[in-house]
Design a protein around this motif. Structure first.
Motif, mmCIF file in Angstrom:
data_model
loop_
_atom_site.group_PDB
_atom_site.id
_atom_site.type_symbol
_atom_site.label_atom_id
_atom_site.label_comp_id
_atom_site.label_asym_id
_atom_site.label_seq_id
_atom_site.Cartn_x
_atom_site.Cartn_y
_atom_site.Cartn_z
ATOM 1 N N TYR A 74 0.848 -1.185 0.000
ATOM 2 C CA TYR A 74 0.000 0.000 0.000
ATOM 3 C C TYR A 74 0.895 1.251 0.000
ATOM 4 N N PRO A 75 0.546 2.313 -0.755
ATOM 5 C CA PRO A 75 -0.691 2.517 -1.533
ATOM 6 C C PRO A 75 -0.575 2.137 -2.999
ATOM 7 N N ASP A 76 0.574 1.580 -3.416
ATOM 8 C CA ASP A 76 0.747 1.250 -4.833
ATOM 9 C C ASP A 76 -0.159 0.103 -5.281
ATOM 10 N N CYS A 77 -0.776 -0.581 -4.336
ATOM 11 C CA CYS A 77 -1.590 -1.762 -4.641
ATOM 12 C C CYS A 77 -2.924 -1.427 -5.288
ATOM 13 N N ASP A 78 -3.345 -0.152 -5.244
ATOM 14 C CA ASP A 78 -4.656 0.259 -5.768
ATOM 15 C C ASP A 78 -5.783 -0.505 -5.082
ATOM 16 N N ALA B 7 -6.101 -3.574 -4.074
ATOM 17 C CA ALA B 7 -6.417 -4.824 -4.777
ATOM 18 C C ALA B 7 -7.239 -5.771 -3.920
ATOM 19 N N GLN C 275 -10.736 -5.160 -4.622
ATOM 20 C CA GLN C 275 -11.112 -5.695 -5.934
ATOM 21 C C GLN C 275 -11.335 -7.200 -5.880
ATOM 22 N N GLU D 89 -9.636 4.089 2.113
ATOM 23 C CA GLU D 89 -10.538 3.988 0.962
ATOM 24 C C GLU D 89 -11.127 2.595 0.753
ATOM 25 N N TYR D 90 -10.751 1.628 1.588
ATOM 26 C CA TYR D 90 -11.126 0.228 1.370
ATOM 27 C C TYR D 90 -12.636 0.024 1.316
ATOM 28 N N GLU E 134 -14.709 1.364 -1.728
ATOM 29 C CA GLU E 134 -14.601 0.522 -2.923
ATOM 30 C C GLU E 134 -15.389 -0.772 -2.744
#
Length: 429
Positions: free
Chosen positions: A184-188, A190, A193, A227-228, A231
């Motif tokens: 995190y935070p590069d994971c977007d 995931a 998702q 933000e989890y 989403e």
């Protein structure tokens, strides 16, 4: 001094008369005989600073006079008649919960525990959606009934040899040990998702609900990125799936807001509560919107759910929380506790991660290769106990120190815990 039988005799009776699945902390346990706000006392007169609160239950402090006196008055007036008769305390608590619950949550059904509340929440979701499957998170703990054990994503709690079917597990937002090996935070986000991926690949798409703890308590104080849940809710709405927030541990001010989901800007469709609502009295409830509640019309009852004594405790507890702004207190003291824990992390390699919100903080203990420090945590807890400090241990490997004190603690209490823990860690090094 009263004639206490002592820990050895209690263990002897426990081994003889109780089911052996019930375990206890410590190699040399004590007999707890008295509670007084943030303190506990044993049969030998020793005093302990309680930083676990009966697992996030005693938010207002042990035997808080403002609550205890009102409970005693109710016991002397009316103790029980069941929900088939009209009493005032239960509707007064329902009204108060409607006033403080997030979003459009308004209608309550009262039970006796968090397990029952989660069971009822799942039932309500299935009745409303006409679907049968459920999603849950890995590392979750939702109760001790057959269904809630099956919803639990920690294998050592799953004692049912034939779990309930129709449950699919989603990777949890555990950034320190990312189940997707991302950062995190590069994971977007995931892990969020993955909710859609599980719906598409592991279910029949007849999913009624996704049940989540906003912060996974028993799973290791696992705290999602900000933000989890937004989403996740977007995905659930796309498939017509309800979001159930299990606020059994996180509710009633623990995390710095009345309910933890408020931190994430998302309102659940159903919310389960228990523990701190009664400040130690047996109580639980699931709460939902007008629209969802309207589907639940077939006869339902709970013999002891909503009984006058538990409701008197709940009313007194809610009064005390609001009059003393315990959520605000938890936010301020939680920031201080977290800063002191980070100080310890910078001094001691065994602390690999510090996480949480408000007065629900966790410190994950690890070896230099980040493997869980399982044996060490038991030694640390024992040494802390011998110095008058009580903490919890949680996590998949039980290697996370849990800091969940009564919300009425003082800054000096935090300093005492940090200084004592530092002494123990230095001694072990």
């Amino acid at each position: 001094m009263p004639n206490y039988i002592g820990p050895d005799r209690i263990i002897e009776k426990k081994q003889r008369y109780m089911i052996p699945c019930l375990y206890h902390f410590y190699e040399r346990p004590m007999q707890i005989v008295k509670g007084e706000m943030q303190f506990l006392y044993d049969s030998e007169g020793n005093k302990y600073l309680d930083f676990y609160s009966g697992v996030s239950t005693i938010n207002c402090g042990h035997c808080n006079p403002a609550i205890t006196e009102r409970v005693c008055e109710q016991v002397k007036t009316l103790q029980h008649v069941s929900s088939i008769y009209l009493t005032q305390p239960v509707v007064d608590v329902a009204e108060r919960l409607a006033e403080i619950a997030p979003g459009k949550l308004k209608r309550s059904f009262f039970v006796n525990s968090g397990s029952e509340a989660n069971e009822g929440a799942i039932l309500l979701a299935k009745v409303y959606t006409h679907d049968s499957e459920v999603l849950a998170l890995r590392n979750s703990l939702h109760g001790r009934t057959q269904l809630t054990i099956s919803l639990t994503g920690l294998s050592f709690w799953r004692t049912e040899p034939n779990p309930v079917g129709g449950i699919s597990f989603v990777p949890n937002p555990y950034c320190y040990r990312c189940p997707l090996n991302l950062k995190y935070p590069d994971c977007d986000i995931a892990c969020a998702q993955e909710v859609e991926r599980v719906i598409e690949t592991s279910t029949s798409r007849n999913v009624a609900a996704f049940i989540v703890e906003p912060i996974q308590g028993n799973g290791g104080i696992i705290t999602p990125p900000p933000e989890y849940f937004k989403e996740v809710k977007r995905i659930l709405d796309k498939y017509g799936i309800l979001l159930i927030a299990d606020e059994v541990q996180t509710g009633f001010g623990r995390t710095g807001k009345m309910f933890c989901m408020e931190h994430f800007g998302v309102s659940p469709d159903i919310m389960s509560v228990a523990k701190a609502l009664g400040n130690g009295m047996p109580i639980g409830a699931f709460i939902t919107t007008d629209e969802i509640a309207e589907c639940f019309t077939r006869p339902g009852s709970s013999t002891l759910g909503g009984n006058p004594v538990s409701m008197a405790a709940a009313l007194a507890t809610l009064d005390y929380i609001e009059e003393n702004d315990l959520p605000g207190r938890a936010a301020r003291l939680g920031d201080y506790l977290r800063s002191r824990l980070i100080e310890l992390k910078n001094k001691h390699r065994i602390i690999g991660d510090v996480r949480g919100l408000g007065l629900m903080q966790g410190a994950e203990l690890v070896h230099e290769d980040r493997s869980p420090a399982v044996k060490e945590i038991d030694i640390i807890l024992e040494k802390l106990k011998d110095r008058g400090v009580l903490l919890g241990k949680v996590g998949e490997f039980r290697n996370v120190l849990a800091f969940q004190p009564p919300l009425i603690i003082e800054k000096e209490d935090i300093d005492q815990v940090i200084e004592t823990l530092n002494e123990v860690l230095v001694e072990m090094e």
